[in-house]
Design a protein around this motif. Structure first.
Motif, PDB file in Angstrom:
ATOM      1  N   ILE A 150     -25.152   5.206   9.751  1.00 27.50           N
ATOM      2  CA  ILE A 150     -23.862   4.841   9.905  1.00 27.50           C
ATOM      3  C   ILE A 150     -23.008   4.753   8.676  1.00 27.50           C
ATOM      4  CG2 ILE A 150     -21.912   3.365  10.732  1.00 27.50           C
ATOM      5  CD1 ILE A 150     -24.058   2.301  12.842  1.00 27.50           C
ATOM      6  N   ARG A 151     -21.957   5.738   8.399  1.00 28.99           N
ATOM      7  CA  ARG A 151     -21.112   5.413   7.177  1.00 28.99           C
ATOM      8  C   ARG A 151     -19.489   5.310   7.534  1.00 28.99           C
ATOM      9  NH1 ARG A 151     -22.217  10.174   3.356  1.00 28.99           N
ATOM     10  NH2 ARG A 151     -21.329  11.672   4.865  1.00 28.99           N
ATOM     11  N   VAL A 152     -19.200   4.832   6.190  1.00 29.33           N
ATOM     12  CA  VAL A 152     -17.802   4.433   6.454  1.00 29.33           C
ATOM     13  C   VAL A 152     -16.826   5.045   5.224  1.00 29.33           C
ATOM     14  CG1 VAL A 152     -16.041   2.600   5.814  1.00 29.33           C
ATOM     15  CG2 VAL A 152     -17.927   2.298   7.323  1.00 29.33           C
ATOM     16  N   GLY A 153     -15.698   5.919   5.650  1.00 29.58           N
ATOM     17  CA  GLY A 153     -15.053   6.434   4.952  1.00 29.58           C
ATOM     18  C   GLY A 153     -13.474   6.121   4.665  1.00 29.58           C
ATOM     19  N   VAL A 154     -12.933   6.371   3.824  1.00 27.96           N
ATOM     20  CA  VAL A 154     -11.428   5.914   3.486  1.00 27.96           C
ATOM     21  C   VAL A 154     -10.713   7.117   2.977  1.00 27.96           C
ATOM     22  CG1 VAL A 154     -11.658   4.887   1.410  1.00 27.96           C
ATOM     23  CG2 VAL A 154      -9.411   4.109   2.735  1.00 27.96           C
ATOM     24  N   GLN A 155      -9.325   7.488   3.657  1.00 23.27           N
ATOM     25  CA  GLN A 155      -8.613   8.551   2.979  1.00 23.27           C
ATOM     26  C   GLN A 155      -7.496   7.609   2.523  1.00 23.27           C
ATOM     27  OE1 GLN A 155      -6.799  11.180   6.028  1.00 23.27           O
ATOM     28  NE2 GLN A 155      -6.463  12.827   4.160  1.00 23.27           N
ATOM     29  N   LEU A 156      -7.388   7.949   0.945  1.00 21.69           N
ATOM     30  CA  LEU A 156      -6.548   7.184   0.512  1.00 21.69           C
ATOM     31  C   LEU A 156      -5.337   7.967   0.029  1.00 21.69           C
ATOM     32  CD1 LEU A 156      -8.754   5.132  -2.126  1.00 21.69           C
ATOM     33  CD2 LEU A 156      -7.311   4.343  -0.275  1.00 21.69           C
ATOM     34  N   MET A 157      -4.165   8.139   0.625  1.00 17.25           N
ATOM     35  CA  MET A 157      -3.086   8.743   0.637  1.00 17.25           C
ATOM     36  C   MET A 157      -2.369   8.514  -0.616  1.00 17.25           C
ATOM     37  SD  MET A 157      -3.440  10.489   3.365  1.00 17.25           S
ATOM     38  CE  MET A 157      -3.753  10.225   5.050  1.00 17.25           C
ATOM     39  N   PRO A 158      -1.920   9.457  -1.609  1.00 17.37           N
ATOM     40  CA  PRO A 158      -1.013   9.443  -2.581  1.00 17.37           C
ATOM     41  C   PRO A 158       0.263   9.244  -2.381  1.00 17.37           C
ATOM     42  CG  PRO A 158      -1.781  11.650  -2.148  1.00 17.37           C
ATOM     43  CD  PRO A 158      -2.243  11.063  -1.099  1.00 17.37           C
ATOM     44  N   ALA A 159       0.887   9.726  -1.267  1.00 20.31           N
ATOM     45  CA  ALA A 159       2.201   9.774  -1.215  1.00 20.31           C
ATOM     46  C   ALA A 159       3.138   8.423  -1.197  1.00 20.31           C
ATOM     47  CB  ALA A 159       2.395  10.556   0.273  1.00 20.31           C
ATOM     48  N   GLY A 160       3.795   8.046  -2.191  1.00 24.75           N
ATOM     49  CA  GLY A 160       4.476   7.010  -1.931  1.00 24.75           C
ATOM     50  C   GLY A 160       3.882   5.930  -2.877  1.00 24.75           C
ATOM     51  N   ALA A 161       2.701   6.310  -3.607  1.00 25.06           N
ATOM     52  CA  ALA A 161       2.190   5.509  -4.501  1.00 25.06           C
ATOM     53  C   ALA A 161       3.313   5.236  -5.609  1.00 25.06           C
ATOM     54  CB  ALA A 161       0.708   5.816  -4.982  1.00 25.06           C
ATOM     55  N   PRO A 162       3.367   4.151  -6.222  1.00 23.40           N
ATOM     56  CA  PRO A 162       4.295   3.804  -7.317  1.00 23.40           C
ATOM     57  C   PRO A 162       3.963   4.736  -8.572  1.00 23.40           C
ATOM     58  CG  PRO A 162       3.547   1.761  -6.656  1.00 23.40           C
ATOM     59  CD  PRO A 162       2.552   2.943  -5.936  1.00 23.40           C
ATOM     60  N   ASP A 163       2.697   4.862  -8.818  1.00 23.32           N
ATOM     61  CA  ASP A 163       2.369   5.678 -10.018  1.00 23.32           C
ATOM     62  C   ASP A 163       0.816   6.462  -9.447  1.00 23.32           C
ATOM     63  OD1 ASP A 163       0.994   3.511 -10.631  1.00 23.32           O
ATOM     64  OD2 ASP A 163       2.428   2.634 -11.801  1.00 23.32           O
ATOM     65  N   TYR A 164       0.238   7.001 -10.482  1.00 21.49           N
ATOM     66  CA  TYR A 164      -1.019   7.648 -10.288  1.00 21.49           C
ATOM     67  C   TYR A 164      -1.886   6.430 -10.587  1.00 21.49           C
ATOM     68  CZ  TYR A 164      -5.454  10.025 -10.995  1.00 21.49           C
ATOM     69  OH  TYR A 164      -6.455  10.336 -10.566  1.00 21.49           O
ATOM     70  N   ARG A 165      -1.545   5.544 -11.585  1.00 21.54           N
ATOM     71  CA  ARG A 165      -2.606   4.518 -11.909  1.00 21.54           C
ATOM     72  C   ARG A 165      -2.921   3.624 -10.429  1.00 21.54           C
ATOM     73  NH1 ARG A 165      -4.147   2.039 -16.679  1.00 21.54           N
ATOM     74  NH2 ARG A 165      -2.523   3.490 -17.625  1.00 21.54           N
ATOM     75  N   THR A 166      -1.880   3.491  -9.706  1.00 22.98           N
ATOM     76  CA  THR A 166      -2.100   2.716  -8.527  1.00 22.98           C
ATOM     77  C   THR A 166      -3.068   3.318  -7.571  1.00 22.98           C
ATOM     78  OG1 THR A 166       0.169   1.688  -8.759  1.00 22.98           O
ATOM     79  CG2 THR A 166      -0.983   1.677  -6.485  1.00 22.98           C
ATOM     80  N   TRP A 167      -2.873   4.898  -7.357  1.00 23.98           N
ATOM     81  CA  TRP A 167      -4.004   5.613  -6.450  1.00 23.98           C
ATOM     82  C   TRP A 167      -5.256   5.519  -7.198  1.00 23.98           C
ATOM     83  CZ3 TRP A 167      -3.980  11.530  -6.275  1.00 23.98           C
ATOM     84  CH2 TRP A 167      -4.524  12.010  -5.042  1.00 23.98           C
ATOM     85  N   ARG A 168      -5.328   5.517  -8.492  1.00 22.02           N
ATOM     86  CA  ARG A 168      -6.617   5.815  -9.400  1.00 22.02           C
ATOM     87  C   ARG A 168      -7.169   4.503  -9.095  1.00 22.02           C
ATOM     88  NH1 ARG A 168      -8.463   4.305 -14.218  1.00 22.02           N
ATOM     89  NH2 ARG A 168     -10.048   5.712 -15.238  1.00 22.02           N
ATOM     90  N   HIS A 169      -6.658   3.364  -9.047  1.00 24.35           N
ATOM     91  CA  HIS A 169      -7.080   1.938  -8.839  1.00 24.35           C
ATOM     92  C   HIS A 169      -7.740   1.962  -7.531  1.00 24.35           C
ATOM     93  CE1 HIS A 169      -7.884  -2.265  -9.599  1.00 24.35           C
ATOM     94  NE2 HIS A 169      -7.224  -2.425  -8.253  1.00 24.35           N
ATOM     95  N   ALA A 170      -7.100   2.220  -6.796  1.00 24.45           N
ATOM     96  CA  ALA A 170      -7.463   2.085  -5.357  1.00 24.45           C
ATOM     97  C   ALA A 170      -8.777   2.870  -5.140  1.00 24.45           C
ATOM     98  CB  ALA A 170      -6.405   2.542  -4.259  1.00 24.45           C
ATOM     99  N   VAL A 171      -8.974   4.112  -6.007  1.00 18.61           N
ATOM    100  CA  VAL A 171     -10.330   4.981  -5.559  1.00 18.61           C
ATOM    101  C   VAL A 171     -11.483   3.957  -6.087  1.00 18.61           C
ATOM    102  CG1 VAL A 171     -11.439   7.081  -6.276  1.00 18.61           C
ATOM    103  CG2 VAL A 171      -8.920   7.092  -5.647  1.00 18.61           C
ATOM    104  N   MET A 172     -10.957   3.521  -7.291  1.00 18.04           N
ATOM    105  CA  MET A 172     -12.264   2.873  -8.031  1.00 18.04           C
ATOM    106  C   MET A 172     -12.410   1.650  -7.164  1.00 18.04           C
ATOM    107  SD  MET A 172     -10.818   2.869 -11.821  1.00 18.04           S
ATOM    108  CE  MET A 172     -12.091   1.924 -12.528  1.00 18.04           C
ATOM    109  N   TYR A 173     -11.470   0.923  -6.527  1.00 21.16           N
ATOM    110  CA  TYR A 173     -12.029  -0.249  -5.614  1.00 21.16           C
ATOM    111  C   TYR A 173     -12.807   0.236  -4.454  1.00 21.16           C
ATOM    112  CZ  TYR A 173     -11.229  -4.664  -3.215  1.00 21.16           C
ATOM    113  OH  TYR A 173     -11.532  -5.827  -2.572  1.00 21.16           O
ATOM    114  N   ALA A 174     -12.396   1.266  -3.571  1.00 22.49           N
ATOM    115  CA  ALA A 174     -12.843   1.830  -2.739  1.00 22.49           C
ATOM    116  C   ALA A 174     -14.302   1.885  -2.958  1.00 22.49           C
ATOM    117  CB  ALA A 174     -12.258   3.073  -2.051  1.00 22.49           C
ATOM    118  N   ASP A 175     -14.785   2.429  -4.322  1.00 23.77           N
ATOM    119  CA  ASP A 175     -15.903   2.717  -4.664  1.00 23.77           C
ATOM    120  C   ASP A 175     -16.925   1.456  -4.841  1.00 23.77           C
ATOM    121  OD1 ASP A 175     -18.163   4.662  -5.474  1.00 23.77           O
ATOM    122  OD2 ASP A 175     -17.731   3.987  -7.492  1.00 23.77           O
TER     123      ASP A 175
END
Length: 271
Positions: free
Chosen positions: A5-30
Protein backbone atom coordinates in the motif's frame (compact mmCIF):
# COMPACT_ATOMS: atom_id res chain seq x y z
CA UNK A 1 1.92 -9.69 -8.10
CA UNK A 2 1.48 -8.50 -4.52
CA UNK A 3 1.97 -4.76 -4.04
CA UNK A 4 2.52 -2.67 -0.92
CA UNK A 5 0.00 0.00 0.00
CA UNK A 6 1.36 3.39 -0.99
CA UNK A 7 0.39 6.97 -0.24
CA UNK A 8 0.77 9.83 -2.68
CA UNK A 9 0.12 13.55 -2.57
CA UNK A 10 -0.46 16.01 -5.40
CA UNK A 11 0.86 19.40 -4.33
CA UNK A 12 -0.80 22.09 -6.42
CA UNK A 13 1.34 25.14 -7.17
CA UNK A 14 -1.56 27.42 -8.08
CA UNK A 15 -2.07 30.12 -5.50
CA UNK A 16 1.11 29.43 -3.53
CA UNK A 17 2.58 32.70 -2.25
CA UNK A 18 5.91 31.92 -3.92
CA UNK A 19 8.01 29.04 -5.25
CA UNK A 20 9.79 28.63 -1.92
CA UNK A 21 6.49 27.70 -0.23
CA UNK A 22 5.77 25.01 -2.84
CA UNK A 23 9.36 23.76 -2.61
CA UNK A 24 9.16 23.50 1.17
CA UNK A 25 5.94 21.49 0.88
CA UNK A 26 7.64 19.02 -1.46
CA UNK A 27 10.52 18.58 0.96
CA UNK A 28 8.17 18.14 3.91
CA UNK A 29 6.13 15.49 2.05
CA UNK A 30 9.36 13.61 1.41
CA UNK A 31 10.39 13.89 5.07
CA UNK A 32 7.04 12.39 6.09
CA UNK A 33 7.88 9.27 4.02
CA UNK A 34 5.15 9.94 1.47
CA UNK A 35 5.61 7.36 -1.29
CA UNK A 36 4.82 9.55 -4.31
CA UNK A 37 4.75 13.33 -4.78
CA UNK A 38 2.99 14.75 -7.81
CA UNK A 39 2.64 18.20 -9.29
CA UNK A 40 0.41 19.03 -12.25
CA UNK A 41 0.97 20.03 -15.87
CA UNK A 42 -1.19 23.12 -16.26
CA UNK A 43 -0.13 26.54 -17.46
CA UNK A 44 -3.08 28.10 -15.62
CA UNK A 45 -4.96 26.99 -12.52
CA UNK A 46 -7.99 24.96 -13.67
CA UNK A 47 -11.18 26.00 -11.95
CA UNK A 48 -13.12 22.93 -10.84
CA UNK A 49 -16.71 22.76 -12.03
CA UNK A 50 -18.00 19.21 -11.41
CA UNK A 51 -17.31 15.48 -11.68
CA UNK A 52 -18.91 13.73 -14.65
CA UNK A 53 -18.81 9.93 -14.94
CA UNK A 54 -15.69 9.75 -12.83
CA UNK A 55 -13.88 12.42 -14.85
CA UNK A 56 -13.07 15.91 -13.68
CA UNK A 57 -14.80 18.73 -15.54
CA UNK A 58 -13.52 22.26 -15.18
CA UNK A 59 -14.66 25.72 -16.11
CA UNK A 60 -13.35 27.20 -19.35
CA UNK A 61 -11.94 30.30 -17.70
CA UNK A 62 -8.76 30.25 -15.64
CA UNK A 63 -7.95 32.16 -12.51
CA UNK A 64 -5.02 34.51 -12.76
CA UNK A 65 -3.15 33.29 -9.68
CA UNK A 66 0.48 32.40 -9.04
CA UNK A 67 1.43 29.26 -10.96
CA UNK A 68 4.59 27.41 -11.96
CA UNK A 69 5.54 25.08 -14.81
CA UNK A 70 5.68 21.44 -13.80
CA UNK A 71 8.58 19.74 -15.59
CA UNK A 72 11.19 22.35 -14.76
CA UNK A 73 10.06 22.07 -11.14
CA UNK A 74 10.44 18.27 -11.27
CA UNK A 75 14.14 18.63 -12.06
CA UNK A 76 14.52 20.57 -8.83
CA UNK A 77 12.46 18.00 -6.91
CA UNK A 78 14.90 15.32 -7.99
CA UNK A 79 17.62 17.18 -6.07
CA UNK A 80 15.66 18.20 -2.97
CA UNK A 81 13.97 14.84 -2.27
CA UNK A 82 15.56 11.51 -1.40
CA UNK A 83 12.75 8.98 -0.80
CA UNK A 84 9.59 9.64 -2.78
CA UNK A 85 8.89 8.95 -6.43
CA UNK A 86 8.04 12.16 -8.26
CA UNK A 87 5.98 13.08 -11.30
CA UNK A 88 3.14 15.12 -12.76
CA UNK A 89 -0.50 14.04 -12.61
CA UNK A 90 -0.59 14.15 -15.57
CA UNK A 91 1.46 15.55 -18.45
CA UNK A 92 -0.70 16.91 -21.26
CA UNK A 93 0.74 14.92 -24.12
CA UNK A 94 -0.92 17.16 -26.73
CA UNK A 95 1.31 20.12 -25.89
CA UNK A 96 4.49 18.19 -25.15
CA UNK A 97 6.59 16.84 -28.00
CA UNK A 98 6.70 13.12 -27.11
CA UNK A 99 10.33 12.50 -28.04
CA UNK A 100 11.45 15.52 -26.05
CA UNK A 101 9.16 14.49 -23.18
CA UNK A 102 10.83 11.08 -23.06
CA UNK A 103 14.23 12.80 -22.90
CA UNK A 104 13.02 15.14 -20.14
CA UNK A 105 11.72 12.20 -18.12
CA UNK A 106 14.99 10.30 -18.64
CA UNK A 107 16.98 13.32 -17.44
CA UNK A 108 14.84 13.80 -14.33
CA UNK A 109 15.13 10.07 -13.71
CA UNK A 110 18.92 10.45 -13.56
CA UNK A 111 18.72 13.59 -11.43
CA UNK A 112 16.48 11.79 -8.92
CA UNK A 113 18.40 8.50 -8.96
CA UNK A 114 15.61 6.55 -10.65
CA UNK A 115 12.49 7.96 -8.98
CA UNK A 116 10.50 9.61 -11.77
CA UNK A 117 7.02 8.49 -12.84
CA UNK A 118 5.92 9.62 -16.29
CA UNK A 119 2.24 10.51 -15.92
CA UNK A 120 0.53 11.21 -19.26
CA UNK A 121 -2.95 12.05 -20.44
CA UNK A 122 -4.65 13.16 -23.64
CA UNK A 123 -5.20 16.68 -22.33
CA UNK A 124 -8.61 18.20 -21.63
CA UNK A 125 -8.21 21.78 -20.38
CA UNK A 126 -8.66 24.00 -23.43
CA UNK A 127 -7.04 27.07 -21.90
CA UNK A 128 -3.73 25.20 -21.59
CA UNK A 129 -3.75 24.75 -25.34
CA UNK A 130 -5.14 28.00 -26.69
CA UNK A 131 -3.35 30.40 -24.37
CA UNK A 132 0.03 28.93 -25.41
CA UNK A 133 -0.76 28.62 -29.11
CA UNK A 134 -1.55 24.89 -29.35
CA UNK A 135 -4.42 23.38 -31.33
CA UNK A 136 -7.00 21.95 -28.92
CA UNK A 137 -8.63 19.80 -31.60
CA UNK A 138 -11.41 17.36 -30.69
CA UNK A 139 -11.70 14.53 -28.20
CA UNK A 140 -11.05 12.07 -31.03
CA UNK A 141 -8.03 13.94 -32.41
CA UNK A 142 -6.51 14.25 -28.93
CA UNK A 143 -6.98 10.55 -28.23
CA UNK A 144 -5.56 9.63 -31.64
CA UNK A 145 -2.52 11.78 -30.88
CA UNK A 146 -2.29 10.23 -27.42
CA UNK A 147 -2.06 6.71 -28.84
CA UNK A 148 0.53 7.78 -31.41
CA UNK A 149 2.63 9.69 -28.90
CA UNK A 150 2.71 6.85 -26.36
CA UNK A 151 4.44 4.74 -28.98
CA UNK A 152 6.88 7.56 -29.75
CA UNK A 153 7.70 7.92 -26.05
CA UNK A 154 8.40 4.21 -25.69
CA UNK A 155 10.55 4.19 -28.84
CA UNK A 156 12.55 7.23 -27.75
CA UNK A 157 13.17 5.85 -24.26
CA UNK A 158 14.75 2.80 -25.86
CA UNK A 159 17.10 4.97 -27.96
CA UNK A 160 18.38 7.43 -25.36
CA UNK A 161 22.03 7.33 -24.33
CA UNK A 162 22.47 6.90 -21.46
CA UNK A 163 19.31 4.91 -20.86
CA UNK A 164 17.04 5.81 -17.93
CA UNK A 165 18.18 4.60 -14.52
CA UNK A 166 15.24 2.19 -14.52
CA UNK A 167 12.32 1.37 -16.77
CA UNK A 168 10.39 4.58 -16.15
CA UNK A 169 6.84 3.74 -14.98
CA UNK A 170 4.12 5.15 -17.22
CA UNK A 171 1.04 6.41 -15.41
CA UNK A 172 -2.17 6.99 -17.38
CA UNK A 173 -5.16 8.72 -15.84
CA UNK A 174 -8.75 8.29 -16.99
CA UNK A 175 -11.49 5.71 -17.30
CA UNK A 176 -12.84 5.78 -20.85
CA UNK A 177 -13.74 2.24 -21.86
CA UNK A 178 -13.24 2.68 -25.62
CA UNK A 179 -9.89 4.45 -25.74
CA UNK A 180 -8.29 5.08 -22.33
CA UNK A 181 -8.51 1.63 -20.75
CA UNK A 182 -7.10 -0.07 -23.87
CA UNK A 183 -4.20 2.41 -23.79
CA UNK A 184 -3.64 1.61 -20.12
CA UNK A 185 -3.63 -2.11 -20.89
CA UNK A 186 -1.03 -1.65 -23.63
CA UNK A 187 1.28 0.92 -22.08
CA UNK A 188 0.71 1.79 -18.41
CA UNK A 189 2.44 0.63 -15.26
CA UNK A 190 0.06 2.69 -13.13
CA UNK A 191 -3.62 3.44 -13.77
CA UNK A 192 -5.21 6.37 -11.93
CA UNK A 193 -8.99 6.56 -11.74
CA UNK A 194 -11.56 8.87 -10.15
CA UNK A 195 -14.43 6.39 -10.52
CA UNK A 196 -16.89 5.70 -7.69
CA UNK A 197 -16.42 2.26 -6.19
CA UNK A 198 -19.11 0.33 -8.09
CA UNK A 199 -17.95 1.71 -11.44
CA UNK A 200 -14.36 1.16 -10.41
CA UNK A 201 -14.94 -2.54 -9.80
CA UNK A 202 -16.33 -2.90 -13.31
CA UNK A 203 -13.54 -0.87 -14.89
CA UNK A 204 -10.72 -2.68 -13.10
CA UNK A 205 -12.18 -6.03 -14.13
CA UNK A 206 -12.37 -4.81 -17.72
CA UNK A 207 -8.78 -3.61 -17.53
CA UNK A 208 -7.70 -7.08 -16.42
CA UNK A 209 -9.34 -8.54 -19.54
CA UNK A 210 -7.71 -5.95 -21.79
CA UNK A 211 -4.30 -6.59 -20.24
CA UNK A 212 -4.65 -10.29 -21.00
CA UNK A 213 -5.63 -9.46 -24.58
CA UNK A 214 -2.46 -7.34 -24.82
CA UNK A 215 -0.43 -10.27 -23.46
CA UNK A 216 0.39 -8.44 -20.26
CA UNK A 217 -0.06 -9.61 -16.69
CA UNK A 218 -2.84 -7.73 -14.96
CA UNK A 219 -0.70 -7.59 -11.83
CA UNK A 220 1.86 -5.48 -13.69
CA UNK A 221 -0.54 -2.50 -13.62
CA UNK A 222 -0.74 -0.70 -10.29
CA UNK A 223 -4.17 0.73 -9.43
CA UNK A 224 -4.28 4.29 -8.11
CA UNK A 225 -7.33 6.10 -6.70
CA UNK A 226 -8.10 9.25 -4.75
CA UNK A 227 -8.39 9.09 -0.97
CA UNK A 228 -11.74 9.97 0.56
CA UNK A 229 -11.66 8.38 4.01
CA UNK A 230 -10.55 5.13 5.65
CA UNK A 231 -13.79 3.28 4.98
CA UNK A 232 -13.70 4.18 1.29
CA UNK A 233 -10.01 3.34 1.05
CA UNK A 234 -10.63 -0.14 2.42
CA UNK A 235 -13.31 -0.71 -0.24
CA UNK A 236 -10.92 0.29 -3.00
CA UNK A 237 -8.13 -1.74 -1.41
CA UNK A 238 -10.37 -4.82 -1.47
CA UNK A 239 -11.05 -4.09 -5.16
CA UNK A 240 -7.33 -4.03 -5.97
CA UNK A 241 -6.18 -0.42 -5.51
CA UNK A 242 -2.87 0.01 -3.71
CA UNK A 243 -1.86 3.63 -4.38
CA UNK A 244 -3.99 6.25 -2.63
CA UNK A 245 -3.65 9.93 -3.52
CA UNK A 246 -4.83 13.18 -2.05
CA UNK A 247 -4.37 16.69 -3.41
CA UNK A 248 -3.45 19.79 -1.44
CA UNK A 249 -4.13 23.29 -2.65
CA UNK A 250 -2.16 26.03 -0.88
CA UNK A 251 -3.67 28.66 1.36
CA UNK A 252 -2.17 31.87 2.66
CA UNK A 253 -0.71 29.76 5.47
CA UNK A 254 0.89 27.22 3.13
CA UNK A 255 -0.03 23.54 2.73
CA UNK A 256 -2.10 21.53 5.22
CA UNK A 257 -0.69 18.00 5.54
CA UNK A 258 -3.20 16.70 8.09
CA UNK A 259 -4.89 14.39 5.55
CA UNK A 260 -1.54 13.04 4.34
CA UNK A 261 -0.51 12.31 7.93
CA UNK A 262 -3.78 10.42 8.47
CA UNK A 263 -3.22 8.44 5.28
CA UNK A 264 0.33 7.54 6.28
CA UNK A 265 -0.88 6.32 9.67
CA UNK A 266 -3.52 4.19 7.93
CA UNK A 267 -0.91 2.82 5.51
CA UNK A 268 1.41 1.82 8.32
CA UNK A 269 -1.40 0.19 10.29
CA UNK A 270 -2.17 -2.13 7.36
CA UNK A 271 1.06 -3.95 8.08
Amino acid sequence: MSRPIRVGVQLMPAGAPDYRTWRHAVMYADELSTDVIFGYDHFHAPKFAKLVDGNAAFADVHENVHNFEGWTALASWGEITTRAEIGLLVTGIGYRNPDLLADMARTVDHISGGRVILGVGAGWYETDYTSYGFDFGTVKSRLDLFDENLLRIENRLRQLNPAPVRDIPILIGGSGVKRTLPAVARHADVWHSLLPIDDYRLATARLAELAEESERADGDIERSVNWRDERSAEEYLAAGATLFLTEIWPTADGYDFSTVEKMLKWRDEQG
